[in-house]
Design a protein around this motif. Structure first.
Motif, short mmCIF file in Angstrom:
data_model
loop_
_atom_site.label_atom_id
_atom_site.label_comp_id
_atom_site.label_asym_id
_atom_site.label_seq_id
_atom_site.Cartn_x
_atom_site.Cartn_y
_atom_site.Cartn_z
N THR A 1 0.83 -1.21 0.00
CA THR A 1 0.00 0.00 0.00
C THR A 1 0.86 1.25 0.00
O THR A 1 0.42 2.32 -0.45
CB THR A 1 -0.94 0.02 1.22
OG1 THR A 1 -0.16 0.08 2.43
CG2 THR A 1 -1.83 -1.20 1.25
N CYS B 1 -10.63 5.01 -0.57
CA CYS B 1 -9.88 4.14 0.34
C CYS B 1 -10.73 3.78 1.56
O CYS B 1 -10.73 2.63 2.02
CB CYS B 1 -8.60 4.84 0.79
SG CYS B 1 -7.33 5.02 -0.49
N LEU C 1 -8.49 -1.19 -2.43
CA LEU C 1 -7.70 -0.24 -1.65
C LEU C 1 -6.46 0.19 -2.41
O LEU C 1 -6.11 1.38 -2.44
CB LEU C 1 -7.31 -0.86 -0.31
CG LEU C 1 -6.41 0.00 0.60
CD1 LEU C 1 -7.12 1.28 1.02
CD2 LEU C 1 -5.95 -0.80 1.81
N ARG D 1 -5.35 3.86 -3.47
CA ARG D 1 -4.06 4.36 -2.98
C ARG D 1 -3.25 4.92 -4.15
O ARG D 1 -2.56 5.94 -4.02
CB ARG D 1 -3.30 3.24 -2.29
CG ARG D 1 -3.81 2.89 -0.91
CD ARG D 1 -3.50 3.98 0.10
NE ARG D 1 -2.09 3.97 0.49
CZ ARG D 1 -1.53 4.91 1.24
NH1 ARG D 1 -2.23 5.95 1.64
NH2 ARG D 1 -0.26 4.83 1.56
#
Length: 406
Positions: free
Chosen positions: A40, A82, A91, A95
Protein backbone atom coordinates in the motif's frame (compact mmCIF):
# COMPACT_ATOMS: atom_id res chain seq x y z
CA UNK A 1 2.53 31.78 2.76
CA UNK A 2 4.76 29.52 4.89
CA UNK A 3 1.78 28.11 6.80
CA UNK A 4 -0.21 27.41 3.66
CA UNK A 5 2.66 25.89 1.67
CA UNK A 6 3.66 23.80 4.69
CA UNK A 7 0.09 22.54 5.01
CA UNK A 8 -0.06 21.69 1.30
CA UNK A 9 3.17 19.72 1.63
CA UNK A 10 1.79 17.82 4.64
CA UNK A 11 -0.97 15.79 3.02
CA UNK A 12 1.52 13.62 1.12
CA UNK A 13 3.25 12.35 4.29
CA UNK A 14 -0.13 12.16 6.02
CA UNK A 15 -1.19 9.64 3.35
CA UNK A 16 1.72 7.37 4.26
CA UNK A 17 2.21 7.71 8.00
CA UNK A 18 -1.35 8.04 9.32
CA UNK A 19 -2.22 4.45 8.39
CA UNK A 20 0.89 2.84 9.93
CA UNK A 21 -0.81 2.07 13.28
CA UNK A 22 -3.73 0.52 11.38
CA UNK A 23 -1.65 -2.04 9.45
CA UNK A 24 -2.51 -4.99 11.77
CA UNK A 25 -6.23 -4.12 11.78
CA UNK A 26 -6.34 -3.49 8.02
CA UNK A 27 -4.42 -6.68 7.30
CA UNK A 28 -6.79 -8.75 9.41
CA UNK A 29 -9.92 -7.27 7.80
CA UNK A 30 -8.60 -7.37 4.24
CA UNK A 31 -6.89 -10.79 4.59
CA UNK A 32 -3.46 -9.34 3.81
CA UNK A 33 -0.12 -10.21 5.40
CA UNK A 34 2.62 -7.73 6.32
CA UNK A 35 4.29 -7.89 2.91
CA UNK A 36 0.97 -7.23 1.16
CA UNK A 37 0.25 -4.29 3.44
CA UNK A 38 3.69 -2.89 2.63
CA UNK A 39 2.55 -2.66 -0.98
CA UNK A 40 0.00 0.00 0.00
CA UNK A 41 3.03 2.25 0.46
CA UNK A 42 4.87 1.11 -2.67
CA UNK A 43 1.82 1.51 -4.94
CA UNK A 44 1.17 4.98 -3.55
CA UNK A 45 4.78 6.06 -4.08
CA UNK A 46 5.01 4.66 -7.63
CA UNK A 47 1.87 6.58 -8.65
CA UNK A 48 3.16 9.66 -6.83
CA UNK A 49 6.46 9.41 -8.70
CA UNK A 50 4.88 8.98 -12.15
CA UNK A 51 2.44 11.86 -11.72
CA UNK A 52 5.13 14.08 -10.23
CA UNK A 53 6.47 14.41 -13.77
CA UNK A 54 3.22 16.13 -14.77
CA UNK A 55 2.45 18.45 -11.84
CA UNK A 56 5.34 20.82 -12.45
CA UNK A 57 4.95 21.28 -16.23
CA UNK A 58 1.19 21.74 -15.78
CA UNK A 59 1.85 24.54 -13.30
CA UNK A 60 4.38 26.09 -15.71
CA UNK A 61 1.68 26.13 -18.41
CA UNK A 62 -1.61 26.93 -16.64
CA UNK A 63 -0.52 28.41 -13.30
CA UNK A 64 0.37 27.06 -9.86
CA UNK A 65 -2.93 27.75 -8.07
CA UNK A 66 -5.22 25.93 -10.51
CA UNK A 67 -3.10 22.75 -10.44
CA UNK A 68 -3.11 22.68 -6.64
CA UNK A 69 -6.89 23.13 -6.43
CA UNK A 70 -7.62 20.31 -8.89
CA UNK A 71 -5.12 18.02 -7.18
CA UNK A 72 -6.80 18.54 -3.81
CA UNK A 73 -10.20 17.61 -5.25
CA UNK A 74 -8.83 14.36 -6.70
CA UNK A 75 -7.04 13.55 -3.45
CA UNK A 76 -10.23 14.01 -1.41
CA UNK A 77 -12.13 11.65 -3.74
CA UNK A 78 -9.35 9.04 -3.63
CA UNK A 79 -9.25 9.16 0.17
CA UNK A 80 -13.00 8.58 0.30
CA UNK A 81 -12.52 5.59 -2.01
CA UNK A 82 -9.88 4.14 0.34
CA UNK A 83 -12.27 4.52 3.28
CA UNK A 84 -14.99 2.60 1.43
CA UNK A 85 -12.71 -0.20 0.17
CA UNK A 86 -13.78 -3.72 1.12
CA UNK A 87 -10.78 -5.65 -0.26
CA UNK A 88 -7.06 -5.09 -0.77
CA UNK A 89 -7.27 -4.77 -4.56
CA UNK A 90 -9.76 -1.89 -4.35
CA UNK A 91 -7.70 -0.24 -1.65
CA UNK A 92 -4.56 -0.43 -3.80
CA UNK A 93 -6.36 1.20 -6.76
CA UNK A 94 -7.49 4.13 -4.63
CA UNK A 95 -4.06 4.36 -2.98
CA UNK A 96 -2.63 4.75 -6.48
CA UNK A 97 -5.15 7.53 -7.17
CA UNK A 98 -4.09 9.20 -3.93
CA UNK A 99 -0.49 9.05 -5.13
CA UNK A 100 -1.40 10.58 -8.49
CA UNK A 101 -2.74 13.70 -6.76
CA UNK A 102 -0.71 13.97 -3.56
CA UNK A 103 2.35 15.62 -5.11
CA UNK A 104 0.75 18.92 -6.09
CA UNK A 105 1.28 20.56 -2.72
CA UNK A 106 4.95 19.70 -2.31
CA UNK A 107 6.13 19.88 -5.92
CA UNK A 108 4.24 22.97 -7.05
CA UNK A 109 4.83 24.59 -3.66
CA UNK A 110 8.60 24.52 -4.23
CA UNK A 111 8.12 26.38 -7.50
CA UNK A 112 5.88 28.91 -5.72
CA UNK A 113 8.65 29.65 -3.23
CA UNK A 114 11.15 30.39 -5.98
CA UNK A 115 8.52 32.37 -7.91
CA UNK A 116 8.11 34.91 -5.14
CA UNK A 117 11.54 35.01 -3.48
CA UNK A 118 15.19 34.43 -4.28
CA UNK A 119 18.52 34.14 -2.52
CA UNK A 120 18.56 34.11 1.27
CA UNK A 121 14.84 34.98 1.46
CA UNK A 122 13.99 31.88 -0.58
CA UNK A 123 16.16 29.76 1.72
CA UNK A 124 14.38 31.15 4.78
CA UNK A 125 10.92 30.45 3.36
CA UNK A 126 11.97 26.98 2.20
CA UNK A 127 13.22 26.30 5.73
CA UNK A 128 10.00 27.60 7.30
CA UNK A 129 7.93 25.37 5.02
CA UNK A 130 10.21 22.44 5.91
CA UNK A 131 9.60 23.07 9.61
CA UNK A 132 5.83 22.97 9.14
CA UNK A 133 6.06 20.04 6.74
CA UNK A 134 8.19 18.21 9.28
CA UNK A 135 5.30 18.10 11.73
CA UNK A 136 3.32 15.74 9.47
CA UNK A 137 5.34 12.52 9.87
CA UNK A 138 5.50 13.11 13.63
CA UNK A 139 1.80 13.67 14.29
CA UNK A 140 0.31 11.53 11.48
CA UNK A 141 0.87 8.11 13.12
CA UNK A 142 -0.14 9.56 16.49
CA UNK A 143 -3.42 10.77 14.95
CA UNK A 144 -3.86 7.37 13.33
CA UNK A 145 -3.36 5.66 16.69
CA UNK A 146 -5.85 7.96 18.41
CA UNK A 147 -8.45 7.32 15.70
CA UNK A 148 -8.00 3.57 16.10
CA UNK A 149 -8.52 4.01 19.83
CA UNK A 150 -12.18 4.98 19.32
CA UNK A 151 -13.01 3.88 15.80
CA UNK A 152 -11.97 1.68 12.86
CA UNK A 153 -9.31 2.18 10.18
CA UNK A 154 -11.63 3.70 7.48
CA UNK A 155 -12.04 6.78 9.70
CA UNK A 156 -8.36 7.53 9.11
CA UNK A 157 -9.10 8.03 5.43
CA UNK A 158 -12.17 10.15 6.24
CA UNK A 159 -9.81 12.33 8.27
CA UNK A 160 -7.66 12.75 5.14
CA UNK A 161 -10.79 13.77 3.20
CA UNK A 162 -11.56 16.48 5.78
CA UNK A 163 -7.94 17.68 5.81
CA UNK A 164 -7.81 18.04 2.02
CA UNK A 165 -11.14 19.93 1.97
CA UNK A 166 -9.79 22.42 4.51
CA UNK A 167 -6.65 22.89 2.40
CA UNK A 168 -8.76 23.43 -0.73
CA UNK A 169 -10.65 26.32 0.84
CA UNK A 170 -7.44 27.78 2.32
CA UNK A 171 -5.78 27.67 -1.10
CA UNK A 172 -8.79 29.24 -2.77
CA UNK A 173 -8.82 32.14 -0.31
CA UNK A 174 -5.18 32.75 0.59
CA UNK A 175 -2.88 31.56 -2.22
CA UNK A 176 -2.30 34.09 -5.02
CA UNK A 177 -1.26 33.00 -8.49
CA UNK A 178 2.54 33.37 -8.47
CA UNK A 179 3.20 32.32 -12.08
CA UNK A 180 1.75 35.08 -14.32
CA UNK A 181 0.61 34.46 -17.88
CA UNK A 182 3.57 36.24 -19.56
CA UNK A 183 5.95 33.77 -17.91
CA UNK A 184 3.98 30.61 -18.74
CA UNK A 185 5.16 28.02 -21.23
CA UNK A 186 3.03 26.22 -23.83
CA UNK A 187 1.91 22.75 -22.78
CA UNK A 188 3.06 20.62 -25.71
CA UNK A 189 4.15 17.00 -25.43
CA UNK A 190 7.16 17.39 -27.69
CA UNK A 191 8.54 20.43 -25.89
CA UNK A 192 7.81 18.86 -22.50
CA UNK A 193 9.72 15.72 -23.43
CA UNK A 194 12.58 17.78 -24.85
CA UNK A 195 12.79 19.85 -21.68
CA UNK A 196 12.76 16.78 -19.47
CA UNK A 197 15.48 15.08 -21.47
CA UNK A 198 17.62 18.24 -21.33
CA UNK A 199 17.17 18.59 -17.57
CA UNK A 200 17.66 14.91 -16.82
CA UNK A 201 20.80 14.63 -18.95
CA UNK A 202 22.37 17.65 -17.29
CA UNK A 203 25.22 16.14 -15.23
CA UNK A 204 24.93 18.82 -12.55
CA UNK A 205 21.22 18.17 -12.09
CA UNK A 206 21.92 14.46 -11.79
CA UNK A 207 24.55 14.99 -9.11
CA UNK A 208 22.49 17.45 -7.04
CA UNK A 209 19.32 15.36 -7.27
CA UNK A 210 21.14 12.11 -6.46
CA UNK A 211 22.98 13.62 -3.49
CA UNK A 212 19.72 14.79 -1.93
CA UNK A 213 17.85 11.59 -2.83
CA UNK A 214 20.36 9.17 -1.35
CA UNK A 215 20.90 11.31 1.73
CA UNK A 216 17.17 11.30 2.46
CA UNK A 217 17.04 7.58 1.66
CA UNK A 218 18.78 6.87 4.96
CA UNK A 219 15.84 8.37 6.83
CA UNK A 220 13.14 7.05 4.53
CA UNK A 221 14.34 3.49 5.04
CA UNK A 222 13.30 3.85 8.68
CA UNK A 223 10.07 5.66 7.79
CA UNK A 224 9.03 2.89 5.40
CA UNK A 225 10.01 0.30 8.02
CA UNK A 226 8.23 2.08 10.86
CA UNK A 227 5.55 -0.60 11.45
CA UNK A 228 8.19 -3.34 11.77
CA UNK A 229 10.65 -1.12 13.65
CA UNK A 230 8.16 0.13 16.23
CA UNK A 231 5.94 -2.92 16.66
CA UNK A 232 8.37 -5.82 16.12
CA UNK A 233 11.86 -4.53 16.94
CA UNK A 234 11.08 -2.02 19.71
CA UNK A 235 8.09 -4.12 20.93
CA UNK A 236 5.80 -1.11 21.33
CA UNK A 237 2.08 -0.92 20.59
CA UNK A 238 0.21 0.87 17.81
CA UNK A 239 -0.19 4.00 19.96
CA UNK A 240 3.55 4.36 20.52
CA UNK A 241 4.71 5.48 17.06
CA UNK A 242 5.47 8.88 18.61
CA UNK A 243 8.56 7.30 20.21
CA UNK A 244 10.01 6.98 16.74
CA UNK A 245 8.53 9.90 14.82
CA UNK A 246 8.71 12.74 17.36
CA UNK A 247 12.52 12.65 17.88
CA UNK A 248 13.10 12.16 14.16
CA UNK A 249 10.88 15.04 13.10
CA UNK A 250 12.11 17.14 16.01
CA UNK A 251 15.59 16.89 14.53
CA UNK A 252 14.27 17.83 11.09
CA UNK A 253 12.42 20.87 12.42
CA UNK A 254 15.46 21.98 14.40
CA UNK A 255 17.60 21.62 11.28
CA UNK A 256 15.11 23.61 9.20
CA UNK A 257 15.01 26.32 11.87
CA UNK A 258 18.80 26.43 11.93
CA UNK A 259 18.94 26.65 8.14
CA UNK A 260 16.60 29.64 8.18
CA UNK A 261 18.55 31.40 10.92
CA UNK A 262 21.95 31.03 9.25
CA UNK A 263 20.75 32.02 5.77
CA UNK A 264 23.01 34.82 4.59
CA UNK A 265 25.51 34.17 7.40
CA UNK A 266 26.89 30.79 6.32
CA UNK A 267 27.44 29.99 2.65
CA UNK A 268 25.49 27.14 1.13
CA UNK A 269 28.44 24.80 0.55
CA UNK A 270 29.50 25.07 4.21
CA UNK A 271 25.95 24.40 5.37
CA UNK A 272 25.74 21.27 3.20
CA UNK A 273 29.10 20.08 4.52
CA UNK A 274 27.92 20.47 8.12
CA UNK A 275 24.70 18.63 7.28
CA UNK A 276 26.53 15.65 5.80
CA UNK A 277 28.87 15.57 8.81
CA UNK A 278 25.83 15.25 11.09
CA UNK A 279 24.43 12.46 8.91
CA UNK A 280 27.76 10.59 9.00
CA UNK A 281 28.03 10.86 12.77
CA UNK A 282 24.43 9.66 13.15
CA UNK A 283 25.15 6.61 10.95
CA UNK A 284 28.24 5.71 13.00
CA UNK A 285 26.39 6.03 16.31
CA UNK A 286 23.47 3.99 15.00
CA UNK A 287 25.67 1.10 13.86
CA UNK A 288 27.69 1.16 17.10
CA UNK A 289 24.54 1.05 19.24
CA UNK A 290 23.05 -1.88 17.36
CA UNK A 291 26.34 -3.80 17.54
CA UNK A 292 26.49 -3.34 21.31
CA UNK A 293 22.91 -4.12 22.37
CA UNK A 294 21.03 -7.34 21.79
CA UNK A 295 17.63 -5.66 21.47
CA UNK A 296 17.07 -1.94 20.70
CA UNK A 297 15.08 0.11 23.18
CA UNK A 298 13.77 3.66 23.36
CA UNK A 299 15.01 6.34 23.58
CA UNK A 300 18.52 5.23 22.57
CA UNK A 301 17.46 3.44 19.40
CA UNK A 302 15.84 6.57 17.94
CA UNK A 303 18.35 9.26 18.92
CA UNK A 304 20.65 8.65 15.90
CA UNK A 305 17.67 9.29 13.60
CA UNK A 306 17.17 12.64 15.30
CA UNK A 307 20.72 13.69 14.42
CA UNK A 308 20.35 12.25 10.92
CA UNK A 309 17.18 14.23 10.24
CA UNK A 310 18.86 17.39 11.56
CA UNK A 311 21.64 16.96 8.98
CA UNK A 312 19.19 16.23 6.17
CA UNK A 313 17.27 19.44 6.94
CA UNK A 314 20.50 21.42 6.55
CA UNK A 315 21.34 19.82 3.20
CA UNK A 316 17.94 19.74 1.50
CA UNK A 317 17.05 23.46 1.00
CA UNK A 318 20.45 24.29 -0.48
CA UNK A 319 20.38 21.46 -3.01
CA UNK A 320 16.74 22.15 -3.95
CA UNK A 321 17.25 25.88 -4.53
CA UNK A 322 20.38 25.15 -6.56
CA UNK A 323 18.32 22.87 -8.85
CA UNK A 324 15.48 25.40 -9.23
CA UNK A 325 17.93 28.20 -10.04
CA UNK A 326 19.38 26.16 -12.89
CA UNK A 327 16.05 26.54 -14.77
CA UNK A 328 14.39 29.87 -13.90
CA UNK A 329 11.73 29.51 -16.63
CA UNK A 330 11.09 25.82 -15.99
CA UNK A 331 11.00 25.64 -12.23
CA UNK A 332 7.94 23.45 -12.21
CA UNK A 333 9.57 20.92 -14.51
CA UNK A 334 12.82 20.97 -12.53
CA UNK A 335 10.91 20.49 -9.27
CA UNK A 336 8.91 17.63 -10.82
CA UNK A 337 11.99 15.82 -12.06
CA UNK A 338 13.76 16.26 -8.73
CA UNK A 339 10.71 14.86 -6.94
CA UNK A 340 10.47 11.98 -9.43
CA UNK A 341 14.07 11.02 -8.73
CA UNK A 342 13.46 10.92 -4.99
CA UNK A 343 10.13 9.14 -5.25
CA UNK A 344 11.42 6.34 -7.45
CA UNK A 345 14.14 5.77 -4.88
CA UNK A 346 11.59 5.84 -2.05
CA UNK A 347 9.33 3.37 -3.85
CA UNK A 348 12.22 0.92 -4.24
CA UNK A 349 13.11 1.39 -0.57
CA UNK A 350 9.52 0.80 0.56
CA UNK A 351 8.75 -2.07 -1.78
CA UNK A 352 12.09 -3.93 -1.88
CA UNK A 353 14.69 -2.86 0.68
CA UNK A 354 12.43 -2.30 3.69
CA UNK A 355 10.91 -5.82 3.62
CA UNK A 356 14.43 -7.26 3.29
CA UNK A 357 16.12 -5.22 6.04
CA UNK A 358 13.39 -4.48 8.58
CA UNK A 359 13.66 -7.85 10.36
CA UNK A 360 16.89 -6.81 12.13
CA UNK A 361 17.82 -3.44 13.65
CA UNK A 362 21.47 -3.78 12.62
CA UNK A 363 20.50 -4.40 9.00
CA UNK A 364 18.43 -1.20 9.01
CA UNK A 365 21.36 0.74 10.51
CA UNK A 366 23.79 -0.58 7.88
CA UNK A 367 21.35 0.17 5.06
CA UNK A 368 20.81 3.73 6.28
CA UNK A 369 24.56 4.28 6.60
CA UNK A 370 25.08 3.12 3.02
CA UNK A 371 22.58 5.71 1.77
CA UNK A 372 24.22 8.52 3.76
CA UNK A 373 27.67 7.55 2.48
CA UNK A 374 26.49 7.41 -1.11
CA UNK A 375 24.81 10.83 -0.85
CA UNK A 376 27.97 12.36 0.60
CA UNK A 377 30.18 10.77 -2.06
CA UNK A 378 28.04 12.22 -4.86
CA UNK A 379 28.11 15.63 -3.18
CA UNK A 380 31.92 15.47 -3.04
CA UNK A 381 31.87 14.63 -6.74
CA UNK A 382 29.73 17.70 -7.41
CA UNK A 383 32.11 19.90 -5.39
CA UNK A 384 35.11 18.58 -7.30
CA UNK A 385 33.45 19.68 -10.54
CA UNK A 386 31.95 22.97 -9.28
CA UNK A 387 34.15 24.75 -6.76
CA UNK A 388 31.36 26.98 -5.46
CA UNK A 389 27.59 27.09 -5.27
CA UNK A 390 26.31 29.53 -7.92
CA UNK A 391 24.45 32.67 -7.00
CA UNK A 392 20.70 32.62 -7.54
CA UNK A 393 19.84 33.20 -11.17
CA UNK A 394 18.27 36.56 -11.96
CA UNK A 395 14.72 36.75 -13.24
CA UNK A 396 14.34 36.16 -16.95
CA UNK A 397 13.03 38.81 -19.29
CA UNK A 398 9.25 38.98 -19.07
CA UNK A 399 9.07 37.65 -15.52
CA UNK A 400 7.68 39.79 -12.75
CA UNK A 401 9.79 40.72 -9.79
CA UNK A 402 9.05 38.71 -6.62
CA UNK A 403 7.42 41.64 -4.83
CA UNK A 404 5.09 42.22 -7.79
CA UNK A 405 3.87 38.62 -7.66
CA UNK A 406 2.98 38.99 -4.00
Amino acid sequence: MALLLGGLAMFGPFSIDTIFPAFPQMGAQLAADKLAMQQTIAVYLIAYALMSLVHGPLSDAIGRRRVILVGLVVFAGASAGCALSMDLTTLLWFRALQGLSAGVGLIVGRAVIRDVLHGNDAQRLMSQVSMIFGIAPAIAPVIGGWILGWSAWPVIFWFLVAFSVVLWFATLVFLPETHPKPARLPLRGSSLLRDYVAIFLNPRFQRLAAAGTFNFGALFLYIASAPAFVLDLLHLDERSFAWFFVPMIGGMMLGAFTSGRIAGKVDGATQVRIGFACCGLAAALNIAYNLIVAAPTVPWAVLPMMLNSFGIALVFPILTLAILDMYPRQRGSASSLQAFTGLVSNAVIAGVLSPLLSHHALHLALGAAAFSLLGWAIWRWERSVNARMPDCAPNQVGELEPTERL
